[in-house]
Design an enzyme around this catalytic site. Structure first.
Site, PDB file in Angstrom:
ATOM      1  N   CYS A 228     -29.645  16.336 -13.936  1.00 43.48           N
ATOM      2  CA  CYS A 228     -28.943  17.560 -13.575  1.00 43.48           C
ATOM      3  C   CYS A 228     -29.879  18.659 -13.068  1.00 43.48           C
ATOM      4  O   CYS A 228     -30.194  19.621 -13.768  1.00 43.48           O
ATOM      5  CB  CYS A 228     -28.109  18.103 -14.719  1.00 43.48           C
ATOM      6  SG  CYS A 228     -26.982  19.373 -14.116  1.00 43.48           S
ATOM      7  N   CYS A 409     -22.955  18.844  -8.909  1.00 39.75           N
ATOM      8  CA  CYS A 409     -23.590  19.767  -9.833  1.00 39.75           C
ATOM      9  C   CYS A 409     -22.711  21.009  -9.931  1.00 39.75           C
ATOM     10  O   CYS A 409     -22.731  21.837  -9.015  1.00 39.75           O
ATOM     11  CB  CYS A 409     -24.974  20.126  -9.314  1.00 39.75           C
ATOM     12  SG  CYS A 409     -25.885  21.156 -10.457  1.00 39.75           S
TER      13      CYS A 409
END
Ligand code: UQ1
Length: 477
Positions: A228, A409
């Site tokens: 991430c 994201c």
């Protein structure tokens, strides 16, 4: 929506603490006939501690078990894949095995929300064995080594598992030792140093943010691959908003009590140019200092030291709050195996997810070599491709599904707003809501915030780990 404040907790826990509730239920399990039956299913072969005990009394040969599919890893990828396989209806009880020594499964995308004071970390985890279907055999033990030429892997206790097809999805390791002084600093409750990248420390983040009244806050992101890649700045944007709402941060005023720096090992804010441009605009508007190509290597008291590229001298900066993202990398048992590429990731084809050398080995998720951003959203697109191709391989057919690199994201830019970055291989945007609503997802929105904070955690445990969530495609299977 107001930001969190020290005087008013954002969330109220109703009733008892969730983790103590689940512990009570587990303690009662042997009394319930249904649970006893489930335990019997899992009780053969004997647990490793039992095997080890026997081994000390009389030498026994390590056990060898055979499964049609062995899935290494009970994380997001391992659970989505093993349950999608099971739902194909082509497997009997015990045909599929999952190997993972973890007691708990964590919804890691939620740890940013914990760092922002929006969730409790205990609410984001479940016991791993409670998430694995009773028709799947769970080995709660670490892997020792892979022997793909023999279609076999050895567990750390010496037992062997053989398979027709192997899925390798154990995720990546967080290398806290990559920053000198970091493990001790994280463990020290009085040090204003924290990280959202772990269960143990993600709640320390909000405590340190909330306690800061003035001074320099530095948020780091390492050079190299992490999971991430947007999270290191998500937590910065939440913290900045928290200080702003508390009257401690003023972007246009050099007398602002709190000053913020983003120190990243990368040359840009984000790997995808479209979103990076917007995030850099926000950074400038909000008066955040950008320390690009600054790779944190050491923490000592209130000093942080950064490596610079091209033989430049290291830089040391003083801080009053430090949020650290350590380096990450493949687990040793993957890296040191015949399955790994040079970088240590499972060497699979970018499209089919099939191993480049061993055609009955597959990989998805963070441990794979798939050259995309490592996220749970990526797994929603990788898992159905891997599952379809693996099922075809069982029938002697070639793969026909291809993964396009989809990942996402959901970038929190403040309390109440998310920029929903979605893209595929090559950093090319692939936005879900562009198609049917004509929305440009580069604009941070409240609706996306509720997707991130409320919907995704819900759909994850209610559907994704059970094999029925296809991400942007909605419900599947
Ligand atoms: C998603 O499916 C998912 O899984 C539950 C996430 O959680 C981590 C995500 O962040 C994203 C973006 C998706 C993709 C789904 C949609 C509807 C865009």
């Amino acid at each position: 929506m107001p930001g969190p404040s020290s005087s008013m907790p954002l969330l109220c826990r109703g009733g008892g603490h969730p983790s103590s509730r689940s512990r009570l239920i587990v303690n009662k399990l042997p009394l319930l006939p249904v649970a006893a039956a489930a335990n019997r299913r899992r009780a053969s072969p004997p647990p490793s501690s039992y095997a080890r005990h026997l081994a000390t009394v009389s030498p026994v040969n390590p056990a060898s078990r055979s499964h049609r599919v062995v899935v290494v890893g009970g994380g997001s990828a391992g659970l989505a894949i093993s349950h999608q396989l099971l739902r194909s209806g082509r497997f009997a009880q015990g045909d599929i095995a999952v190997v993972d020594p973890a007691e708990w499964h964590h919804y890691q995308p939620g740890w940013t929300l914990v760092g922002g004071g929006l969730k409790f970390k205990e609410d984001l985890r479940r016991r791993l064995d409670s998430l694995v279907d009773a028709n799947i055999r769970l080995y709660s033990r670490p892997v020792g080594a892979f022997a793909p030429d023999a279609n076999e892997l050895t567990l750390a206790d010496g037992d062997k598992l053989t398979y027709d097809q192997l899925v390798v999805a154990p995720g990546v390791a967080i290398n806290y030792g990559s920053v000198k002084g970091l493990p001790d600093a994280l463990a020290d409750p009085s040090a204003p140093i924290s990280s959202i990248y772990g269960y143990d420390h993600c709640d320390k983040v909000f405590r340190t943010v909330d306690a800061l009244r003035q001074g320099r806050a530095i948020f780091t992101q390492p050079a190299g691959v992490i999971k991430c890649a947007g999270a290191p700045q998500k937590i910065m944007w939440l913290a900045l908003d928290h200080w702003k709402r508390a009257g401690l941060y003023n972007a246009n005023n050099s007398d602002s009590p709190v000053q913020v720096s983003f120190a990243t090992g990368l040359p840009v804010m984000f790997g995808v140019p479209k979103y990076s441009a917007k995030l850099d605009e926000l950074r400038r508007q909000r008066g955040v200092e950008g320390l690009f190509q600054h790779d944190l290597v050491a923490v000592d008291g209130n000093q942080a030291t950064f490596a610079r590229p091209d033989g430049q001298q290291q830089v040391t900066r003083r801080f009053d709050l430090l949020h650290v993202v350590p380096k990450m990398g493949p687990h040793a048992f993957v890296k040191d195996s015949p399955l790994a590429n040079e970088a240590g990731y499972v060497d699979v084809d970018d499209g089919t997810t099939r191993h480049k050398k061993y055609p009955n080995v597959w990989s998805a998720g963070d441990a794979s070599s798939l050259p995309t951003s490592k996220t749970a959203a990526a797994i929603t697109a990788e898992a159905p491709v891997l599952v379809r191709n693996l099922l075809r391989a069982l029938d002697g057919q070639d793969p026909d599904a291809l993964y396009d690199g989809y990942t996402s994201c959901p970038l929190l830019t403040e309390y109440g707003k998310v920029l929903l970055a979605e893209f595929k291989y090559g950093g090319v945007p692939k936005e879900t809501f562009d198609g049917w609503l004509g929305i440009d997802q580069v604009e941070p929105r409240r609706a996306f915030y509720h997707l991130k904070k409320d919907f995704f955690p819900w759909v994850y445990y209610n559907s994704m780990v059970k094999g029925t969530w296809g991400g942007p495609k909605g419900w599947v299977n």
